[in-house]
Design a protein around this motif. Structure first.
Motif, PDB file in Angstrom:
ATOM      1  N   ALA A 171      -9.672  18.234  72.960  1.00 42.15           N
ATOM      2  CA  ALA A 171     -10.673  19.041  73.655  1.00 42.15           C
ATOM      3  C   ALA A 171     -10.049  19.630  74.916  1.00 42.15           C
ATOM      4  CB  ALA A 171     -11.881  18.193  74.011  1.00 42.15           C
ATOM      5  N   ASP A 172     -10.391  20.875  75.220  1.00 44.70           N
ATOM      6  CA  ASP A 172      -9.871  21.530  76.421  1.00 44.70           C
ATOM      7  C   ASP A 172     -10.674  21.163  77.658  1.00 44.70           C
ATOM      8  OD1 ASP A 172      -7.655  23.568  75.632  1.00 44.70           O
ATOM      9  OD2 ASP A 172      -9.190  23.824  74.099  1.00 44.70           O
ATOM     10  N   SER A 222       2.800  14.473  69.981  1.00 40.51           N
ATOM     11  CA  SER A 222       1.772  14.470  71.021  1.00 40.51           C
ATOM     12  C   SER A 222       0.451  13.901  70.514  1.00 40.51           C
ATOM     13  CB  SER A 222       1.542  15.890  71.536  1.00 40.51           C
ATOM     14  OG  SER A 222       0.992  16.713  70.511  1.00 40.51           O
ATOM     15  N   GLY A 223       0.273  13.909  69.185  1.00 42.18           N
ATOM     16  CA  GLY A 223      -0.976  13.431  68.613  1.00 42.18           C
ATOM     17  C   GLY A 223      -1.932  14.539  68.233  1.00 42.18           C
ATOM     18  N   GLN A 224      -1.531  15.799  68.427  1.00 51.13           N
ATOM     19  CA  GLN A 224      -2.314  16.943  67.978  1.00 51.13           C
ATOM     20  C   GLN A 224      -1.387  17.910  67.260  1.00 51.13           C
ATOM     21  OE1 GLN A 224      -3.984  19.312  71.165  1.00 51.13           O
ATOM     22  NE2 GLN A 224      -2.041  19.483  72.259  1.00 51.13           N
ATOM     23  N   SER A 243      -7.010  10.799  70.091  1.00 49.13           N
ATOM     24  CA  SER A 243      -8.249  11.389  70.591  1.00 49.13           C
ATOM     25  C   SER A 243      -8.012  12.269  71.815  1.00 49.13           C
ATOM     26  CB  SER A 243      -9.262  10.299  70.930  1.00 49.13           C
ATOM     27  OG  SER A 243      -8.740   9.432  71.933  1.00 49.13           O
ATOM     28  N   ALA A 244      -6.933  12.020  72.542  1.00 47.38           N
ATOM     29  CA  ALA A 244      -6.543  12.806  73.715  1.00 47.38           C
ATOM     30  C   ALA A 244      -5.096  12.462  74.029  1.00 47.38           C
ATOM     31  CB  ALA A 244      -7.443  12.501  74.910  1.00 47.38           C
ATOM     32  N   ALA A 245      -4.468  13.235  74.892  1.00 50.38           N
ATOM     33  CA  ALA A 245      -3.070  12.989  75.234  1.00 50.38           C
ATOM     34  C   ALA A 245      -2.901  11.578  75.790  1.00 50.38           C
ATOM     35  CB  ALA A 245      -2.601  14.015  76.258  1.00 50.38           C
TER      36      ALA A 245
END
Length: 307
Positions: A171-172, A222-224, A243-245
């Protein structure tokens, strides 16, 4: 908004003095119309866009969703009195009511379908013949309600019969006043060149580690990034989807993305062709302009298509 009407080929009767060969150039110039207009913009969770570039159609094309649900927080009438909430994804899927509605992907503790077992995919678009071009930077944004629950996105290049590989992204931003997360996507990351367009977007649920060998992974450490499923080449060396960095993966209670709105961050484009009626009067070859068809090419912001 920008729109252009161009006549590129037509047959005219030879005895029509208004379009004699000597006047062809001026006649064609008179048929070229251009215009521009500026529509209002809105800003949600860090991204500003023209609401007329929001998707206008949605359908569930794989599996089933938990359902559509109302939200009083997103684009509330008191704060956004002229905002078109009929273009929220839940409303486009048939949810009733005047307010905003979101579509919920499968989540643990909900009704069937089951997360990590059943795939569910929503497809959205701007209508037949309408596409979103790839420009500099982010090109479209997906909004998700509440605590961020992940999802994967793929796009359909205009004129193609297939969709790209899916991508998952962090999410940004989150905006508390609208209770919404923004996730923006750059079409270049899907492999499109500058100026290429897409005609549709697909949004599907993701599987976490509880799915075992069926868990979704990504191509980037990075996970994304590009999603790699259990049946795909390179799965054994792919990376954990996070779920996030710097965070761990999603829990099974956070797999049901609540998709509320999808909008282009630049103007969409449309093209339509019309066949010219046959001429009732034969004419000499010198009076044939380029071809025998009448084509209409229209390029305009989605406001020209808006409801």
């Amino acid at each position: 908004m920008e729109y252009v009407l161009v006549i590129v080929g037509a047959r005219f009767p030879a005895n029509n003095v208004r379009v004699r060969e000597a006047n062809i150039k001026s006649a064609l110039m008179a048929l070229i119309l251009t215009g521009t207009a500026t529509a209002g913009t809105v800003t949600f969770a860090g991204f500003t866009f023209d609401p007329f570039n929001a998707v206008s159609a949605a359908s569930v094309i794989e599996g089933s969703i938990e359902g559509t649900f109302s939200t009083s927080a997103f684009a509330a009438a008191a704060s956004y009195p002229s905002f078109d909430r009929s273009r929220t994804v839940g409303r486009l899927l048939g949810g009733e009511g005047d307010g905003a509605r979101y579509a919920s992907l499968p989540e643990k503790g909900g009704t069937a379908p089951t997360p990590n077992v059943n795939r569910a995919t929503i497809e959205v678009n701007w209508g037949s013949g309408v596409s979103l071009p790839n420009g500099a930077g982010n090109d479209f944004v997906v909004y998700e309600i509440g605590t961020y629950d992940g999802f994967a996105v793929s796009v359909k290049p205009a004129g193609s019969a297939t969709f790209t590989d899916a991508r998952y992204e962090f999410a940004d931003s989150y905006q508390a006043s609208n209770d919404v997360n923004s996730v923006a996507f750059d079409l270049s990351d899907f492999g499109l060149s500058s100026g290429e367009s897409i005609s549709a977007i697909r949004i599907r649920n993701i599987f976490n580690g509880d799915a075992g060998s069926s868990a979704d992974k990504v191509a980037n450490s990075s996970g994304q990034g590009r999603v790699i499923t259990g049946s795909s080449e390179g799965y054994s060396t792919a990376y954990r989807l996070r779920s996030a960095a710097g965070k761990s993966g999603f829990s099974s209670t956070r797999l049901g993305g609540d998709i509320v709105y999808v909008a282009g961050l630049r103007n969409v484009e449309a093209s339509v062709s019309l066949a010219a009626p046959p001429s009732a009067v034969p004419e000499p070859a010198s009076m044939i302009l380029i071809g025998s068809g009448l084509f209409l090419i229209a390029k305009f912001g989605a406001k020209a298509l808006g409801k």
